[in-house]
Design an enzyme around this catalytic site. Sequence first.
Site, mmCIF file in Angstrom:
data_model
loop_
_atom_site.group_PDB
_atom_site.id
_atom_site.type_symbol
_atom_site.label_atom_id
_atom_site.label_comp_id
_atom_site.label_asym_id
_atom_site.label_seq_id
_atom_site.Cartn_x
_atom_site.Cartn_y
_atom_site.Cartn_z
ATOM 1 N N GLU B 52 8.342 -4.937 -26.620
ATOM 2 C CA GLU B 52 9.185 -4.165 -27.539
ATOM 3 C C GLU B 52 8.895 -4.482 -28.999
ATOM 4 O O GLU B 52 9.304 -3.732 -29.885
ATOM 5 C CB GLU B 52 10.673 -4.472 -27.315
ATOM 6 N N SER B 53 8.245 -5.596 -29.262
ATOM 7 C CA SER B 53 7.942 -5.925 -30.651
ATOM 8 C C SER B 53 6.913 -4.965 -31.235
ATOM 9 O O SER B 53 6.691 -4.978 -32.450
ATOM 10 C CB SER B 53 7.428 -7.360 -30.751
#
Lengths: 441, 223
Positions: B52-53
């Site tokens: 998700e980063s």
Amino acid sequence: MAAALSVGEITRRIVREARPGSVVAASGVWADRIRAALPGSLGVWALSDAGLMDGAPLSVADAAAIARGGYIDLAVIEAGQVDRNGSIAGAQSASGLSIPGNAVDLSSGAQRVVALLPNAGRDGVLNLAESLSLPADGVNCVDTVICDVGVINVAGGQFVLTETAPGWTAADLQAMAGVSLSVSPALRRIDLAAPSGDAVSKVYSDGVGAVADLPDGATVFIDGFGGPGGMAHYLLVALRDLGSRGLTIVSNTAGIARVVSFGTPPGRTAIDHSVLIENGQVAKAIASFPVSPSVSRPSEFELAYRRGEVELELVPQGTLAERLRAGGAGVLAFYTPTGAGTLISEGKESRTIDGREYILEYGLRADYAIIRAHRADERGNLVYRGTSRNFNAVMAPAARITVAEVDEIVAAGELNPEEIVTPGVFVQRIVKRPDGFSGYE
Amino acid sequence: MTVDKERLDRMIIAMRVARELPPGGYVNLGIGIPTLVSMFVADDSVVFYHSESGVLNCGPLAEDGNEDIDLINAGGQFLQPVPGMAYFSSVDAFAMIRGGHVDATVLGAHQVSATGDLANWMLPERGVGNIGGAMDLAAGADRVIVAMEHNDRQGNPKVVQECDFPLTGKGCVSLVVTDVAVLEPTPAGMVLREVAPGWTADEVQSVTGARLIIGDDVKEYEV
């Protein structure tokens, strides 16, 4: 009768409507004509529906976001008809089909709309109407009609003739119009001189100056996924120095870099949201990962939350990203299955679509975004490093004033347009992070 | 009731989960035991890791001294740059999850219910918690695999009939891999698939809060 204005002359008149540093969008062939006629010193952004901004490529989604997110100062739309209330019907094809293209987006999203009737004098018909007889592309949106024989303002349900082309009189135009025209007491000859003025620079010399007008009670987007990457440390310190209070901060975390070391050098403290919270500046946080993953090492935010000093609105991370995207693109709300059946859905409208439950989530906008990028050019185009674009690139379009802290500011043209992630239209201010400034205190 | 038998360690749980990852699939690993799973993905079954980063094709963590603050995974750990990485914004990161482009996610949990409800973001006694990407993964990933200890530190079952902790998602869990069993939540209830070596189905039931559906085909945990 005198000759009507040529395409080049009409273009010169349109260009006079552009203010320095503004964003001008136009339908069809007019975008390229206008771009070519704009003096470079004016710093105007010219957007075409083909997804080009000043010749740099945009995805159609970004082009639409620019229109729908309220970034267009002036939209120029070729019209088939304009009525007294400023509603506009698009130009018709030879077969009679309407070709809206981007006209619908432009007419609803732009701050000002100019309708073009470029063939009025040539055809002997000025297509103004009491009310549209053709399908509307936009309702109550036109401010000014520019045609090849004059300029007419649309205001208060009236057509007011303000300028006429050389050799044309108010009576000539009235004779071609199917409606009655008022004539401005200041009626004048159409002026085709190039506009002058310089765009205001986006480059600020220091952090406090770049946020100096950030008021108490503002909503502020702050990036920083969690750790030191992507966080505008210099601007956070500037905002602390400025001291604005009662802020609502919107961010992935509410400041955990201090309590999760993320590589903080020994003896130093990471700069994060905590600098604002411990200074009593934050009233509310909207976040997906607001507190420390470790119960035993609470963050400044968690301590303030337990003391009842700050509010929290918890948002799933993907919903946060999408709410920001929607806010920046002029989308009011959307349905998502994320969070359905959980605490997050409490009090939210929900509906079942194809057997699955979805909840309604609203777009987010802010007064300010303080973001971090790697490089900017003078026009505010941004390039990021690595994963640090994550929320930065999403927040930039959704704030009224986006302030970018960057490592380097270069001249326009030095960034490869193919590699620009955030087009400068979304960035109002740029400040260089001072050399040697670290993310730690 | 407690069963005084040896439980599998976290590495074995991770090995068992690794067998579930689809070759060539896009996979998101949560924090904790899930992070260990990548150590056990066979070389011939290439998996693409999503974070998700804002990065695809995450590889190993950065070595000491080579950390780059602009290259992190969702847990904030520093990554090594590897060939084939792609960076993107959070909108794209979650379009991958929410748009159904992530084939499997492996998450930790506080509780999983018999029908696959997941609770993993807040301990009620804390009163505040972190959702991060968990609700999006629960709602959007094709398969949600939970990797966790079967019981908490006080011995309370984490596989329960109904969750009483705040939910992350309803009916979203496909498979539960614990240190004593592999279980499959279904609309009809929790089906016991595998038991740890030395454990009987009844013993697993005795440390489980959900009524287990125990067929004739319960196998020994395969790693």
